[in-house]
Design a protein around this motif. Sequence first.
Motif, PDB file in Angstrom:
ATOM      1  N   ASN A  81      56.152  26.805 -43.536  1.00 19.60           N
ATOM      2  CA  ASN A  81      54.945  26.146 -43.057  1.00 19.60           C
ATOM      3  C   ASN A  81      55.151  24.661 -42.871  1.00 19.60           C
ATOM      4  OD1 ASN A  81      52.973  27.978 -42.677  1.00 19.60           O
ATOM      5  ND2 ASN A  81      52.371  28.044 -44.842  1.00 19.60           N
ATOM      6  N   LEU A  82      55.707  24.055 -43.902  1.00 24.82           N
ATOM      7  CA  LEU A  82      55.876  22.601 -43.861  1.00 24.82           C
ATOM      8  C   LEU A  82      56.843  22.189 -42.762  1.00 24.82           C
ATOM      9  CD1 LEU A  82      55.984  21.836 -47.676  1.00 24.82           C
ATOM     10  CD2 LEU A  82      54.190  21.207 -46.056  1.00 24.82           C
ATOM     11  N   TYR A  83      57.953  22.900 -42.672  1.00 23.93           N
ATOM     12  CA  TYR A  83      58.925  22.516 -41.654  1.00 23.93           C
ATOM     13  C   TYR A  83      58.344  22.687 -40.260  1.00 23.93           C
ATOM     14  CZ  TYR A  83      62.387  22.290 -45.396  1.00 23.93           C
ATOM     15  OH  TYR A  83      63.060  21.958 -46.538  1.00 23.93           O
ATOM     16  N   LEU A  94      59.603  15.156 -49.074  1.00 23.90           N
ATOM     17  CA  LEU A  94      59.025  14.797 -47.775  1.00 23.90           C
ATOM     18  C   LEU A  94      59.768  13.597 -47.192  1.00 23.90           C
ATOM     19  CD1 LEU A  94      56.758  15.082 -45.614  1.00 23.90           C
ATOM     20  CD2 LEU A  94      55.455  13.406 -46.924  1.00 23.90           C
ATOM     21  N   LEU A 152      48.914  16.332 -46.204  1.00 19.68           N
ATOM     22  CA  LEU A 152      48.821  16.477 -44.745  1.00 19.68           C
ATOM     23  C   LEU A 152      47.369  16.685 -44.317  1.00 19.68           C
ATOM     24  CD1 LEU A 152      51.962  18.661 -43.834  1.00 19.68           C
ATOM     25  CD2 LEU A 152      51.779  16.192 -44.049  1.00 19.68           C
ATOM     26  N   LEU A 161      51.911  18.702 -51.150  1.00 23.64           N
ATOM     27  CA  LEU A 161      52.139  18.140 -49.838  1.00 23.64           C
ATOM     28  C   LEU A 161      51.098  18.587 -48.822  1.00 23.64           C
ATOM     29  CD1 LEU A 161      54.061  16.241 -48.732  1.00 23.64           C
ATOM     30  CD2 LEU A 161      55.398  18.123 -47.855  1.00 23.64           C
ATOM     31  N   GLU A 162      50.749  19.843 -48.895  1.00 25.05           N
ATOM     32  CA  GLU A 162      49.763  20.374 -47.966  1.00 25.05           C
ATOM     33  C   GLU A 162      48.459  19.566 -48.070  1.00 25.05           C
ATOM     34  OE1 GLU A 162      50.668  22.530 -45.771  1.00 25.05           O
ATOM     35  OE2 GLU A 162      48.674  22.563 -44.863  1.00 25.05           O
ATOM     36  N   GLU A 179      56.172  28.741 -48.134  1.00 27.52           N
ATOM     37  CA  GLU A 179      55.650  27.374 -48.102  1.00 27.52           C
ATOM     38  C   GLU A 179      56.554  26.444 -47.278  1.00 27.52           C
ATOM     39  OE1 GLU A 179      55.586  25.332 -51.841  1.00 27.52           O
ATOM     40  OE2 GLU A 179      54.489  23.648 -50.964  1.00 27.52           O
ATOM     41  N   SER A 212      66.135  16.989 -47.044  1.00 27.27           N
ATOM     42  CA  SER A 212      65.018  17.792 -47.548  1.00 27.27           C
ATOM     43  C   SER A 212      65.334  18.366 -48.927  1.00 27.27           C
ATOM     44  CB  SER A 212      64.633  18.901 -46.563  1.00 27.27           C
ATOM     45  OG  SER A 212      63.377  19.415 -46.926  1.00 27.27           O
ATOM     46  N   GLU A 240      55.180  22.418 -39.471  1.00 26.21           N
ATOM     47  CA  GLU A 240      54.225  21.313 -39.263  1.00 26.21           C
ATOM     48  C   GLU A 240      54.943  20.003 -38.951  1.00 26.21           C
ATOM     49  OE1 GLU A 240      50.550  20.921 -40.266  1.00 26.21           O
ATOM     50  OE2 GLU A 240      50.533  22.021 -42.170  1.00 26.21           O
TER      51      GLU A 240
END
Length: 595
Positions: A257-259, A146, A406, A402-403, A254, A133, A261
């Motif tokens: 959130n991504l991790y 990603l 997704l 990235l959001e 941020e 990551s 998801e």
Amino acid sequence: MDIKAQIKDKLRKALLDLGIEGLEIELEQPKQLSFGDYTTNAAMKAFATPNLKSKILNLKSPKELAKRIVEIFNSKFVIHDSIVGKVEAVGGFINFHLSANYLGTWLEEVLRDNEKLVNKPKSSSNKIVVEYSSPNIAKPFTIGHLRSTIIGDAVANLLEVTGRKVYRDNHIGDWGSQFGKLTYAIKTWGNEEEIEKAENPVKELVNLYIKFHEEAEKNPKLEDYGREWFKKLEDGDLEARRLWQKCIDWSWMEFNNLYSELNVKFTENNGRGYGESFFEDKMKQVIEELREKDLLKEDQEAFLIYFKNDKLPPLMILKTDGTTLYATRDLATDKFRLEKYGKDIKIINEVGAEQSLYFQQLFELEKMLGWFNAGQRVHVRHGLYRFKDQKMSTRKGNVIWLEDLLNEAEKRALSLSKQDSISISQNARRIGIGALKWNDLKRNSIQDIIFDWEDILNMQGDSGPYMQYTYARTHSVLAKVKSSSNAKATADKEKLKVKSSIQDLKFDELEKEEIHLLRYLYRYSDVVTQAADSLSPNIICNYLFNLAQRFNLFYQKHKVIGSDNEDQRLALVSLTGITIKHGLGILNIEVPEKV
Ligand code: ARG
């Protein structure tokens, strides 16, 4: 003794009968099922080994030798109907077909105890750091990050299921001269309160960073101001530190959130990983070691490492103003890892292929320092995502967030439902994310990916949704049995695992598609080992996709519920589901029960 060891042992004895000793025998899975479950090139190898050849002079070719070995094998070790059903020489190869009876016993055993699906090696003393990551503070979490997150996580899972002790680290870019520039930008054009209130504070920081570079083109003095602020940060200036910490907090909002998801976790440093800043006070020691070992060479007040015969370009360790670099921190990181996890630690960095040269330099330098032996340092690299001709760069600002990606995946997964009339809606996000992961993992990571939504969400093809759909199909067959009022399906038919005994199962009467499916399922454990040893999650994808195709073929051709062979067919459906779930688990792709 496991099956492979047993077959090898018997092979060794057969070879010994021919006077061939000390040959290392390898047993592999042939590409095609028609060539059996295991194959060996031992005959060819014996022929190619000079000192062995003299003993088998009376045989003209590996083919003849293979035939002789098979004869001995058959006469000495008649294990028909127990384990090996058939041994045959094909060309110079010797192929082993496991008996249906044995495979049936195996199936039953695995259904009773799912832990037996994958063989674990006896010794699990292997310790491995998998670093993946590694996004940067105050910069976008890019597609490259990603890819690193998805591939690194899968590699770590692979190593874990095969019994290694894995430390999951995240080398966050939270240090470096960019923080000087950013601090200057925040103080000059920014407004902390507004950044704080923004929907995505990182976006505001990126805009300020872009502005810095635009302005610096007009007024080069800005670069000096940036350097000054970074120097302050390194010297512990309170204001510089405060703003830096703010940037970290905003970015982690941020990242978290991504991790979550992506369902990705790290184990080191309380789940955050050891970022670059952690090594700030550990660099001095490394620089000293470099000096002591006479590796640091001065060049116009900067300090660099030169490589023997200039086989690699020099690597800078200290800048002219005495500040450290990315490489300096990587050295300190690996030194720290050696001390923390032990000198046998293996370290894998999952980082984009564009840093290949850099990692070559780093590994070479670490070798010069005498820190690692061959094989202890590994760069698992990934290629780029190609979107027509957009290139991604933080400085210019044409970034894909990235959001947004997704969200798009979710939207597109939703639209699948209209085409295929399956109730996809509740699961759209999971399916969208699973589809992105599969797309990243299905090919050798080093290849570039041409990003194509059609391909990513193709319900008929090599895609995440296809796999999830196939899993859901196995699940619904079993669910039907459970809920059916059919007299046979009384009580808890899930317990069919326990109920069906070997005698009940008539595996020697299996149809072609059934036996092929069963034999393919049997391969899974070896496939996992192979994928783990070569750090290649794509091997798992390949296997799972083939498995799904075999299963769907079987399911199209044969009635399961209500057939004469209902029990054994349900057992196959059940193990297919378990295997897909396990495999997708390694890839960290969720398996919805309904698609
Ligand atoms: N933060 C870096 C980047 O975004 C990646 C770090 C990779 N890991 C390392 N040990 N250098 O490019």
